[in-house]
Design a protein around this motif. Structure first.
Motif, PDB file in Angstrom:
ATOM      1  N   ILE A   6      52.461  44.308  40.308  1.00 23.55           N
ATOM      2  CA  ILE A   6      51.831  42.996  40.437  1.00 23.55           C
ATOM      3  C   ILE A   6      52.498  41.962  39.532  1.00 23.55           C
ATOM      4  N   LEU A   7      52.686  40.776  40.077  1.00 20.93           N
ATOM      5  CA  LEU A   7      53.015  39.582  39.301  1.00 20.93           C
ATOM      6  C   LEU A   7      51.894  38.596  39.556  1.00 20.93           C
ATOM      7  N   SER A   8      51.217  38.181  38.494  1.00 21.20           N
ATOM      8  CA  SER A   8      50.139  37.200  38.617  1.00 21.20           C
ATOM      9  C   SER A   8      50.564  35.905  37.960  1.00 21.20           C
ATOM     10  N   LEU A   9      50.222  34.786  38.620  1.00 18.76           N
ATOM     11  CA  LEU A   9      50.698  33.480  38.190  1.00 18.76           C
ATOM     12  C   LEU A   9      49.578  32.461  38.102  1.00 18.76           C
ATOM     13  N   ASP A  10      49.627  31.648  37.063  1.00 23.27           N
ATOM     14  CA  ASP A  10      48.838  30.420  36.997  1.00 23.27           C
ATOM     15  C   ASP A  10      49.853  29.306  37.251  1.00 23.27           C
ATOM     16  N   VAL A  11      50.024  28.954  38.504  1.00 23.78           N
ATOM     17  CA  VAL A  11      51.123  28.097  38.951  1.00 23.78           C
ATOM     18  C   VAL A  11      50.896  26.648  38.524  1.00 23.78           C
ATOM     19  N   ALA A  12      51.858  26.112  37.770  1.00 23.18           N
ATOM     20  CA  ALA A  12      51.818  24.731  37.290  1.00 23.18           C
ATOM     21  C   ALA A  12      53.151  24.431  36.618  1.00 23.18           C
ATOM     22  N   THR A  13      53.305  23.220  36.113  1.00 24.00           N
ATOM     23  CA  THR A  13      54.515  22.885  35.367  1.00 24.00           C
ATOM     24  C   THR A  13      54.701  23.834  34.197  1.00 24.00           C
ATOM     25  N   HIS A  14      53.620  24.150  33.499  1.00 22.94           N
ATOM     26  CA  HIS A  14      53.630  25.204  32.478  1.00 22.94           C
ATOM     27  C   HIS A  14      52.956  26.410  33.123  1.00 22.94           C
ATOM     28  N   CYS A  15      53.780  27.273  33.705  1.00 21.95           N
ATOM     29  CA  CYS A  15      53.332  28.350  34.583  1.00 21.95           C
ATOM     30  C   CYS A  15      53.097  29.633  33.788  1.00 21.95           C
ATOM     31  N   GLY A  16      51.827  30.047  33.715  1.00 20.87           N
ATOM     32  CA  GLY A  16      51.513  31.322  33.097  1.00 20.87           C
ATOM     33  C   GLY A  16      51.870  32.449  34.049  1.00 20.87           C
ATOM     34  N   TRP A  17      52.368  33.566  33.510  1.00 21.95           N
ATOM     35  CA  TRP A  17      52.709  34.722  34.332  1.00 21.95           C
ATOM     36  C   TRP A  17      52.329  36.005  33.598  1.00 21.95           C
ATOM     37  N   CYS A  18      52.074  37.037  34.383  1.00 22.34           N
ATOM     38  CA  CYS A  18      51.696  38.329  33.805  1.00 22.34           C
ATOM     39  C   CYS A  18      52.114  39.447  34.741  1.00 22.34           C
ATOM     40  N   THR A  19      52.713  40.491  34.173  1.00 16.65           N
ATOM     41  CA  THR A  19      53.027  41.727  34.888  1.00 16.65           C
ATOM     42  C   THR A  19      52.431  42.876  34.090  1.00 16.65           C
ATOM     43  N   GLU A  20      52.692  44.085  34.536  1.00 16.01           N
ATOM     44  CA  GLU A  20      52.199  45.264  33.829  1.00 16.01           C
ATOM     45  C   GLU A  20      52.787  45.365  32.420  1.00 16.01           C
ATOM     46  N   THR A  21      53.994  44.852  32.225  1.00 11.75           N
ATOM     47  CA  THR A  21      54.696  45.059  30.960  1.00 11.75           C
ATOM     48  C   THR A  21      54.754  43.847  30.042  1.00 11.75           C
ATOM     49  N   ALA A  22      54.482  42.655  30.546  1.00 19.34           N
ATOM     50  CA  ALA A  22      54.637  41.453  29.717  1.00 19.34           C
ATOM     51  C   ALA A  22      53.891  40.275  30.324  1.00 19.34           C
ATOM     52  N   SER A  23      53.770  39.218  29.522  1.00 16.13           N
ATOM     53  CA  SER A  23      53.207  37.952  30.002  1.00 16.13           C
ATOM     54  C   SER A  23      53.862  36.821  29.233  1.00 16.13           C
ATOM     55  N   GLY A  24      53.707  35.609  29.751  1.00 20.26           N
ATOM     56  CA  GLY A  24      54.299  34.470  29.085  1.00 20.26           C
ATOM     57  C   GLY A  24      54.048  33.184  29.842  1.00 20.26           C
ATOM     58  N   TYR A 129      47.413  31.752  22.327  1.00 17.33           N
ATOM     59  CA  TYR A 129      46.409  30.702  22.486  1.00 17.33           C
ATOM     60  C   TYR A 129      46.673  29.815  23.699  1.00 17.33           C
ATOM     61  N   ASN A 130      47.588  30.214  24.562  1.00 18.38           N
ATOM     62  CA  ASN A 130      47.961  29.385  25.703  1.00 18.38           C
ATOM     63  C   ASN A 130      47.043  29.663  26.887  1.00 18.38           C
ATOM     64  N   ASP A 131      46.366  28.638  27.378  1.00 13.35           N
ATOM     65  CA  ASP A 131      45.405  28.838  28.471  1.00 13.35           C
ATOM     66  C   ASP A 131      46.089  29.224  29.778  1.00 13.35           C
ATOM     67  N   ASN A 132      47.328  28.805  29.990  1.00 12.47           N
ATOM     68  CA  ASN A 132      48.050  29.176  31.209  1.00 12.47           C
ATOM     69  C   ASN A 132      48.363  30.675  31.226  1.00 12.47           C
ATOM     70  N   GLU A 133      48.822  31.180  30.103  1.00 12.62           N
ATOM     71  CA  GLU A 133      49.102  32.611  29.991  1.00 12.62           C
ATOM     72  C   GLU A 133      47.812  33.416  30.079  1.00 12.62           C
ATOM     73  N   ALA A 134      46.761  32.946  29.414  1.00 11.75           N
ATOM     74  CA  ALA A 134      45.462  33.639  29.474  1.00 11.75           C
ATOM     75  C   ALA A 134      44.957  33.706  30.910  1.00 11.75           C
ATOM     76  N   ASP A 135      45.089  32.620  31.648  1.00 18.14           N
ATOM     77  CA  ASP A 135      44.669  32.621  33.060  1.00 18.14           C
ATOM     78  C   ASP A 135      45.462  33.644  33.860  1.00 18.14           C
ATOM     79  N   ALA A 136      46.773  33.710  33.636  1.00 19.94           N
ATOM     80  CA  ALA A 136      47.604  34.686  34.354  1.00 19.94           C
ATOM     81  C   ALA A 136      47.180  36.114  34.031  1.00 19.94           C
ATOM     82  N   ILE A 137      46.812  36.362  32.781  1.00 16.20           N
ATOM     83  CA  ILE A 137      46.332  37.692  32.385  1.00 16.20           C
ATOM     84  C   ILE A 137      45.051  38.023  33.134  1.00 16.20           C
ATOM     85  N   HIS A 138      44.146  37.067  33.218  1.00 17.07           N
ATOM     86  CA  HIS A 138      42.894  37.294  33.954  1.00 17.07           C
ATOM     87  C   HIS A 138      43.158  37.519  35.441  1.00 17.07           C
ATOM     88  N   ILE A 139      44.074  36.759  36.020  1.00 21.31           N
ATOM     89  CA  ILE A 139      44.409  36.945  37.430  1.00 21.31           C
ATOM     90  C   ILE A 139      44.985  38.339  37.648  1.00 21.31           C
TER      91      ILE A 139
END
Length: 148
Positions: A6-24, A129-139
């Motif tokens: 899985i790749l989960s995204l909070d799509v925006a100009t500052h795009c949060g992302w999360c996979t099984e191994t990392a997020s950013g 503390y980044n809300d975009n990354e946190a959202d991607a983690i939740h997704i």
């Protein structure tokens, strides 16, 4: 779906992302003297990079919503690139509404950004503390719960 990558995204100009191994967070801000299309090109490039590294076969993201016209336009353009990318690469994709994600994360469908960050810290050990990354983690976590 067996063996989900899985790749989960909070799509925006500052795009949060999360996979099984990392997020950013990817920053797709337009640089001086660039066309707005460069945001789309960089987004597609980052998708390709992570899909290849992680062998992604499912991409999930937050459905387009909001009140700010410019942000909605950017988000819609990025979602278009994402969907075309998925179709061309035979990758499944699914969108969740903001209220679904917030309710899953905090129990409240109208939770604010600080509550979403705090929930990621408490539930998943998120150290940032980044809300975009946190959202991607939740997704990502919502996707796992949805498909298992």
């Amino acid at each position: 779906m067996n063996n989900l990558k899985i790749l989960s995204l909070d799509v925006a100009t500052h795009c949060g992302w999360c996979t099984e191994t990392a997020s950013g967070v990817w920053d797709f801000s337009i640089k001086r003297d660039e066309s707005s299309g460069m945001r789309l090109i960089r987004f597609k490039s980052k998708l390709r990079e992570l899909v290849d590294i992680e062998k992604v076969n499912l991409i999930t993201f937050e459905r387009t919503s909001g009140f700010h016209k410019n942000a909605l336009i950017v988000q819609a353009e990025l979602h278009g690139v994402l969907k075309i990318f998925c179709e061309e690469n035979k990758i499944e994709y699914r969108a969740f509404s903001a209220s679904e994600i917030k309710k899953f994360a905090t129990g409240k469908g109208n939770a604010g950004k600080p509550a979403m960050v705090q929930a990621a810290q408490e539930k998943y050990g998120y150290a940032g503390y980044n809300d975009n990354e946190a959202d991607a983690i939740h997704i990502y976590q919502l996707t796992k719960s949805f498909y298992t």
